[in-house]
Design a protein around this motif. Structure first.
Motif, short mmCIF file in Angstrom:
data_model
loop_
_atom_site.label_atom_id
_atom_site.label_comp_id
_atom_site.label_asym_id
_atom_site.label_seq_id
_atom_site.Cartn_x
_atom_site.Cartn_y
_atom_site.Cartn_z
N GLY A 3 4.82 -5.48 -24.67
CA GLY A 3 5.54 -3.56 -24.63
C GLY A 3 4.37 -2.62 -25.06
O GLY A 3 4.07 -1.58 -24.09
N PRO A 4 3.43 -3.26 -26.29
CA PRO A 4 2.86 -1.97 -26.41
C PRO A 4 1.32 -2.50 -25.95
O PRO A 4 1.19 -1.49 -25.83
CB PRO A 4 2.22 -2.47 -27.66
N THR A 5 0.99 -3.17 -25.08
CA THR A 5 0.14 -3.28 -24.62
C THR A 5 0.15 -2.65 -23.05
O THR A 5 -1.24 -1.74 -22.32
CB THR A 5 -0.72 -4.47 -24.24
N LEU A 6 1.37 -2.38 -22.66
CA LEU A 6 1.95 -2.08 -21.65
C LEU A 6 2.17 -0.28 -21.91
O LEU A 6 1.56 0.16 -20.66
CB LEU A 6 3.19 -2.30 -22.02
N TRP A 30 9.97 10.10 -26.43
CA TRP A 30 9.20 10.36 -25.55
C TRP A 30 7.96 10.66 -25.00
O TRP A 30 7.82 12.76 -25.27
CB TRP A 30 10.39 10.85 -24.58
N GLU A 31 7.76 9.64 -24.60
CA GLU A 31 6.04 10.48 -23.88
C GLU A 31 6.15 10.79 -22.68
O GLU A 31 6.76 9.76 -22.01
CB GLU A 31 4.77 9.44 -24.28
N VAL A 32 5.52 11.64 -22.15
CA VAL A 32 5.87 12.08 -20.59
C VAL A 32 4.70 13.50 -20.32
O VAL A 32 3.58 14.18 -20.90
CB VAL A 32 6.94 13.77 -20.51
N THR A 44 8.81 5.29 -22.69
CA THR A 44 9.87 5.71 -24.05
C THR A 44 10.33 3.98 -24.86
O THR A 44 9.92 2.90 -23.78
CB THR A 44 11.11 6.17 -23.71
N GLU A 45 11.15 3.55 -25.29
CA GLU A 45 12.12 2.43 -25.67
C GLU A 45 13.65 2.42 -24.88
O GLU A 45 14.32 3.27 -25.46
CB GLU A 45 11.58 1.59 -26.84
N ALA A 46 13.02 1.72 -23.91
CA ALA A 46 14.96 1.52 -23.74
C ALA A 46 15.69 -0.18 -23.45
O ALA A 46 14.99 -0.45 -22.73
CB ALA A 46 14.80 1.84 -22.70
N PRO A 47 16.27 0.28 -23.70
CA PRO A 47 17.05 0.37 -25.46
C PRO A 47 16.19 -1.21 -25.87
O PRO A 47 16.40 -2.27 -25.59
CB PRO A 47 18.26 -0.84 -25.22
N GLY A 48 15.03 -0.60 -26.89
CA GLY A 48 14.40 -1.54 -27.68
C GLY A 48 13.17 -2.24 -27.56
O GLY A 48 12.52 -3.10 -27.92
N ARG A 49 13.15 -2.23 -26.09
CA ARG A 49 11.67 -2.87 -25.00
C ARG A 49 11.26 -1.32 -24.51
O ARG A 49 11.68 -0.68 -24.11
CB ARG A 49 12.37 -4.23 -24.35
N GLU A 86 8.69 -2.41 -16.75
CA GLU A 86 8.62 -3.30 -18.72
C GLU A 86 7.26 -4.07 -18.03
O GLU A 86 6.86 -5.05 -17.32
CB GLU A 86 10.03 -4.05 -18.28
N GLY A 87 6.69 -4.38 -19.78
CA GLY A 87 5.47 -5.65 -20.31
C GLY A 87 6.38 -7.48 -19.99
O GLY A 87 8.12 -7.28 -19.91
#
Length: 131
Positions: A3-6, A30-32, A44-49, A86-87
């Protein structure tokens, strides 16, 4: 790709696109990314990912969802025109960059010609040039 790499790969690609700006209209979670005030990518993270939400042509969005378990309908967006990425295993940087660039091109194509920072029909991937 985790996820962080994604998120990092998607953000790096978006920041390279002409006229792209990062905004936080929905808060720090949220980064837009927008071009000329129009959204082309949300993270963003949705839910937790970690997820990346991108615009896609409806037929392409359906095909992407059918072919990749890491691509689902757009989270909190129009499910026909947006996808969520998702990653995970099998999600390559090249796919992320292609999807971000395509989302950007689709949004730019909807802008008045005088406001377009690029020609959406020729920008980016040579394989898609002239579309």
């Amino acid at each position: 790709m985790n996820g962080p790499t994604l998120h990092k790969t998607a953000a790096n690609c978006a920041q390279e696109l002409p006229g792209a700006l990062l905004d936080h209209p929905f808060g720090d979670d949220w980064e837009v990314f927008k071009v000329r005030g129009k959204v082309f990518m949300l993270m963003t993270e949705a839910p937790g990912r970690p997820v990346v939400i991108l615009k896609a042509e409806p037929g392409e969005a359906l095909a992407l969802r059918d072919q990749n378990s890491h691509i689902t309908p757009g989270y909190h967006m129009n499910k026909k025109h947006w996808i969520t990425l998702e990653g995970g295993k099998g999600v390559e940087k090249s796919l992320v960059r292609e999807l971000v660039t395509e989302s950007y091109r689709l949004v730019v194509a909807g802008l008045p010609k005088a406001e377009r920072p690029i020609d959406p029909h020729t920008h980016g991937n040579g394989a898609r040039a002239g579309r």
